[in-house]
Design a protein around this motif. Structure first.
Motif, mmCIF file in Angstrom:
data_model
loop_
_atom_site.group_PDB
_atom_site.id
_atom_site.type_symbol
_atom_site.label_atom_id
_atom_site.label_comp_id
_atom_site.label_asym_id
_atom_site.label_seq_id
_atom_site.Cartn_x
_atom_site.Cartn_y
_atom_site.Cartn_z
ATOM 1 N N LEU A 44 18.928 47.470 16.995
ATOM 2 C CA LEU A 44 18.571 48.866 17.258
ATOM 3 C C LEU A 44 17.641 48.974 18.466
ATOM 4 C CD1 LEU A 44 18.868 51.761 16.189
ATOM 5 C CD2 LEU A 44 16.781 51.375 14.882
ATOM 6 N N ASN A 45 16.617 48.122 18.513
ATOM 7 C CA ASN A 45 15.679 48.172 19.637
ATOM 8 C C ASN A 45 16.381 47.861 20.954
ATOM 9 O OD1 ASN A 45 13.598 48.921 17.996
ATOM 10 N ND2 ASN A 45 12.950 46.814 17.565
ATOM 11 N N ALA A 46 17.281 46.897 20.910
ATOM 12 C CA ALA A 46 18.033 46.549 22.124
ATOM 13 C C ALA A 46 18.861 47.757 22.565
ATOM 14 C CB ALA A 46 18.936 45.355 21.852
ATOM 15 N N LEU A 47 19.536 48.394 21.626
ATOM 16 C CA LEU A 47 20.375 49.551 21.989
ATOM 17 C C LEU A 47 19.516 50.674 22.555
ATOM 18 C CD1 LEU A 47 22.969 49.635 19.039
ATOM 19 C CD2 LEU A 47 23.320 48.796 21.372
ATOM 20 N N LYS A 48 18.314 50.867 21.980
ATOM 21 C CA LYS A 48 17.422 51.931 22.490
ATOM 22 C C LYS A 48 17.035 51.646 23.942
ATOM 23 C CE LYS A 48 15.314 53.694 18.270
ATOM 24 N NZ LYS A 48 14.208 53.518 17.325
ATOM 25 N N GLU A 49 16.667 50.386 24.212
ATOM 26 C CA GLU A 49 16.265 50.041 25.589
ATOM 27 C C GLU A 49 17.425 50.220 26.551
ATOM 28 O OE1 GLU A 49 12.887 46.645 24.678
ATOM 29 O OE2 GLU A 49 14.348 46.294 26.290
ATOM 30 N N ALA B 64 30.719 45.488 29.151
ATOM 31 C CA ALA B 64 29.421 45.418 29.845
ATOM 32 C C ALA B 64 28.293 45.462 28.816
ATOM 33 C CB ALA B 64 29.296 46.569 30.834
ATOM 34 N N LEU B 65 28.435 46.313 27.810
ATOM 35 C CA LEU B 65 27.400 46.400 26.776
ATOM 36 C C LEU B 65 27.276 45.057 26.038
ATOM 37 C CD1 LEU B 65 25.393 47.975 25.008
ATOM 38 C CD2 LEU B 65 27.319 48.642 23.550
ATOM 39 N N MET B 66 28.425 44.476 25.715
ATOM 40 C CA MET B 66 28.417 43.197 24.985
ATOM 41 C C MET B 66 27.712 42.121 25.822
ATOM 42 S SD MET B 66 31.721 41.529 23.204
ATOM 43 C CE MET B 66 31.717 39.901 22.488
ATOM 44 N N GLU B 67 27.960 42.155 27.127
ATOM 45 C CA GLU B 67 27.376 41.166 28.035
ATOM 46 C C GLU B 67 25.843 41.344 28.132
ATOM 47 O OE1 GLU B 67 28.751 38.511 29.351
ATOM 48 O OE2 GLU B 67 26.761 38.091 30.197
ATOM 49 N N ILE B 68 25.385 42.605 28.220
ATOM 50 C CA ILE B 68 23.932 42.855 28.304
ATOM 51 C C ILE B 68 23.251 42.390 27.015
ATOM 52 C CG2 ILE B 68 22.137 44.639 28.484
ATOM 53 C CD1 ILE B 68 24.125 46.301 30.129
ATOM 54 N N LEU B 69 23.873 42.693 25.892
ATOM 55 C CA LEU B 69 23.273 42.277 24.613
ATOM 56 C C LEU B 69 23.192 40.752 24.529
ATOM 57 C CD1 LEU B 69 24.942 44.865 22.201
ATOM 58 C CD2 LEU B 69 22.486 44.573 22.575
ATOM 59 N N ARG B 70 24.222 40.084 25.068
ATOM 60 C CA ARG B 70 24.227 38.616 25.028
ATOM 61 C C ARG B 70 23.157 38.053 25.958
ATOM 62 N NH1 ARG B 70 29.470 37.306 26.879
ATOM 63 N NH2 ARG B 70 30.209 37.372 24.743
ATOM 64 N N SER B 71 23.159 38.534 27.221
ATOM 65 C CA SER B 71 22.299 37.886 28.216
ATOM 66 C C SER B 71 20.837 38.319 28.094
ATOM 67 C CB SER B 71 22.813 38.156 29.624
ATOM 68 O OG SER B 71 22.863 39.545 29.814
ATOM 69 N N ASP B 72 20.581 39.585 27.768
ATOM 70 C CA ASP B 72 19.189 40.055 27.772
ATOM 71 C C ASP B 72 18.548 40.020 26.387
ATOM 72 O OD1 ASP B 72 19.942 40.550 30.309
ATOM 73 O OD2 ASP B 72 19.540 42.708 30.310
ATOM 74 N N TYR B 73 19.364 39.999 25.346
ATOM 75 C CA TYR B 73 18.777 40.116 23.993
ATOM 76 C C TYR B 73 19.223 39.015 23.034
ATOM 77 C CZ TYR B 73 17.563 44.704 25.755
ATOM 78 O OH TYR B 73 17.041 45.725 26.516
ATOM 79 N N GLN B 74 20.044 38.083 23.508
ATOM 80 C CA GLN B 74 20.562 36.988 22.659
ATOM 81 C C GLN B 74 21.200 37.544 21.374
ATOM 82 O OE1 GLN B 74 17.171 36.405 23.964
ATOM 83 N NE2 GLN B 74 18.441 35.797 25.694
ATOM 84 N N ILE B 75 21.947 38.601 21.547
ATOM 85 C CA ILE B 75 22.695 39.177 20.421
ATOM 86 C C ILE B 75 24.185 39.042 20.758
ATOM 87 C CG2 ILE B 75 23.272 41.332 19.213
ATOM 88 C CD1 ILE B 75 20.360 42.224 19.684
ATOM 89 N N GLU B 76 24.929 38.379 19.900
ATOM 90 C CA GLU B 76 26.359 38.154 20.152
ATOM 91 C C GLU B 76 27.172 39.099 19.264
ATOM 92 O OE1 GLU B 76 27.462 35.648 22.417
ATOM 93 O OE2 GLU B 76 29.419 36.603 22.120
ATOM 94 N N LEU B 77 27.952 39.970 19.875
ATOM 95 C CA LEU B 77 28.791 40.883 19.088
ATOM 96 C C LEU B 77 30.138 40.236 18.787
ATOM 97 C CD1 LEU B 77 28.182 44.397 20.716
ATOM 98 C CD2 LEU B 77 26.873 43.241 18.941
ATOM 99 N N GLU B 78 30.909 40.902 17.924
ATOM 100 C CA GLU B 78 32.221 40.373 17.552
ATOM 101 C C GLU B 78 33.228 40.539 18.694
ATOM 102 O OE1 GLU B 78 33.472 38.738 15.003
ATOM 103 O OE2 GLU B 78 35.589 39.055 15.419
ATOM 104 N N MET B 79 33.289 41.714 19.269
ATOM 105 C CA MET B 79 34.240 41.945 20.366
ATOM 106 C C MET B 79 33.940 43.262 21.083
ATOM 107 S SD MET B 79 37.181 44.189 19.766
ATOM 108 C CE MET B 79 38.055 44.938 18.457
ATOM 109 N N ALA B 80 34.587 43.435 22.216
ATOM 110 C CA ALA B 80 34.468 44.701 22.946
ATOM 111 C C ALA B 80 35.819 45.031 23.541
ATOM 112 C CB ALA B 80 33.441 44.575 24.060
ATOM 113 N N LEU B 81 36.093 46.306 23.638
ATOM 114 C CA LEU B 81 37.394 46.740 24.141
ATOM 115 C C LEU B 81 37.212 48.154 24.704
ATOM 116 C CD1 LEU B 81 40.379 45.784 24.047
ATOM 117 C CD2 LEU B 81 40.608 47.014 21.910
ATOM 118 N N GLY B 82 37.794 48.397 25.864
ATOM 119 C CA GLY B 82 37.726 49.750 26.415
ATOM 120 C C GLY B 82 36.296 50.265 26.434
#
Ligand SMILES: Cc1ncc(COP(=O)(O)O)c(C=O)c1O
Length: 462
Positions: free
Chosen positions: A358-363, A320-338
């Motif tokens: 960092l700003n995205a994570l704070k929000e 879910a975190l990876m998806e929010i970063l992608r859709s709301d902040y245009q940040i693509e992570l490497e992977m997510a698990l558990g």
């Protein structure tokens, strides 16, 4: 520089009556102009004596190893070649179960008799801890025929094993140690990173330049410390690696080495940037970005600070975190698990990129509620083994739905992606526990892959 030499050649007016077929003419922005084959003056990767021999010597020096082989088929080809070079066909090997699929494929191709060592996981986090030197010693003591030990260090998440102790133990029991260090190519270039496997005494190691250094996809190095082993690695690379190595990729390796030679300040800036980010992330209330949390675990020897493991602590799933970063902040992570998501950083990241994360994570952290959204980690276990991988894949098979496979012997690999580590390998029994684990993982949205067909179909020994 190889890339300059290639450019000069491209501009020389020589007409290419040779491969590749595009003849360096396409105007596409792709580097066709330096894409050549082994023309006179450009050496031969499989028998290097000129500019490619020099490139490999430079690599060996920079990576503190006696020998280095430039790879253009990724660490994958290095793993296949190294395992074949370091174990006799049919021989007994000890494999850490969290190894990459290439290691299993090497076991299959060389018809090795593999024993597995399942590393512990980090309490509550579902991340593999370091490989325990004591566990390796126990297995080598009980099985003196084991001639090769293969471990992954660092893991995808940056967990590092005590390679120094493990290599001492292996050598004491007459076994060789091969380390899959695909994610640790940057280690020799700052004191803030763990020591590299080859510096810690591994007989050979593979590093993917393309994963954590400025180099193109598929570039990697196979490193070795002994003359005899280097000869056998060279022979096996000629079996597994393409006979038409890409000069574009070789030039990228050369560029990367040149960068590394002058990179001290850049790495200093990178590690300072990382420290600053970890400090600033300390103010998050729900999410945690901390290597300390992993490093403090008893069964973790060391951690690569370059891998940002973002733990959600039940506030949401890693996915879910990876998806929010992608859709709301245009940040693509490497992977997510558990319960976690993984951001891979490198020396090429910028202050702006780090600030943005960092700003995205704070929000996101501010928006988290206190509900518990804990998600399941992958429950790895070691199923009972009936056949070696080689025996199983060469047996007659039958395709069935996995729900009818309890008690049968698998001819397939079954892995959960990411991270792609197999839960079942060919020759192992599909038992009730693994079936219920796979059902639970599928229900929580994980991708499950088999090699022969689309899951839930699986090939079993008929
Ligand atoms: C631990 C590990 N080893 C080996 C490999 C294969 O590396 P490459 O993609 O360079 O072939 C990977 C790829 O993701 C990996 O994660």
């Amino acid at each position: 520089m190889l890339s300059e030499k290639l450019k000069d050649y491209a501009n020389s007016g020589v007409y290419p009556f040779h491969m590749p077929g595009h003849k360096r003419t396409a105007e596409s922005g792709l580097p066709y102009d330096i894409d050549i084959t082994e023309i006179d003056g450009f050496d031969n990767l499989h028998e290097p004596q000129g500019c490619l021999a020099q490139l490999q010597e430079n690599a060996a020096e920079l990576f503190c190893s006696r020998y280095a082989f430039a790879l253009v088929n990724g660490s994958t080809v290095g793993i296949l070649a190294a395992v074949r070079a370091m174990a006799k066909e049919g021989g007994r090997v000890l494999i850490a179960r969290n190894c990459h699929m290439a290691v299993y494929h090497a076991v299959e191709l060389c018809r090795l008799d593999a024993e597995y060592l399942l590393p512990e996981t980090v309490d509550g986090l579902g991340i593999f801890a370091s490989v325990s030197p004591e566990a390796i010693e126990q297995r080598l003591k009980a099985n003196p025929e084991i001639s090769l030990v293969v471990i992954t260090s660092p893991t995808y998440e940056g967990v590092v094993s005590d390679v120094k102790r493990i290599s001492e133990i292996c050598h004491r029991y007459g076994a060789k140690l091969f380390v899959d260090e695909a994610h640790g190519a940057h280690f020799p270039f700052s004191d803030r990173f763990p020591q590299s496997a080859i510096q810690c005494g591994a007989d050979a190691a593979v590093v993917s330049l393309h994963k954590t250094l400025p180099a193109m996809t598929q570039t990697a190095l196979l490193l070795a410390n002994s003359n005899d082993l280097a000869g056998e690695l060279k022979r096996q690379l000629s079996v597994f690696e393409t006979s038409s190595p890409s000069y574009v990729l070789l030039a990228s390796i050369d560029r990367c080495l040149d960068f590394l030679r002058h990179s001290r300040d850049t790495f200093d800036a990178y590690t300072k940037r990382l420290t600053k980010l970890y400090e600033a992330a300390g103010s998050l209330r729900h999410l945690t970005v901390s290597y300390d949390r992993l490093a403090a675990c008893e069964n973790v020897f060391d951690v690569d600070i370059g891998k940002l493991c973002i733990f959600c602590n039940g506030s949401m799933s890693g996915k879910a975190l990876m998806e929010i970063l992608r859709s709301d902040y245009q940040i693509e992570l490497e992977m997510a698990l558990g319960d976690y998501a993984l951001a891979m950083t490198s020396v090429c990241d910028t202050d702006e990129g780090f600030d943005r994360l960092l700003n995205a994570l704070k929000e996101i952290d501010n928006r988290c509620d206190d509900a518990d959204h804990s998600s399941n980690n992958i429950p790895y276990s070691l199923p009972q083994r009936r056949f070696t991988i080689g025996e199983a894949v060469n047996a007659d098979g039958e395709m069935i739905d996995i729900s009818n496979a309890e008690g049968k012997t698998s001819r397939d690999y079954v892995r959960v992606y990411p991270p792609g580590i197999p839960m079942i390998v060919p020759g192992e029994v599909i038992d009730r526990d693994v079936l219920s684990q796979l059902r639970a993982l599928e229900a929580s949205g994980n991708e499950i892959l088999t090699d022969s067909s689309a899951f839930p179909l699986i090939s079993i020994i008929g």
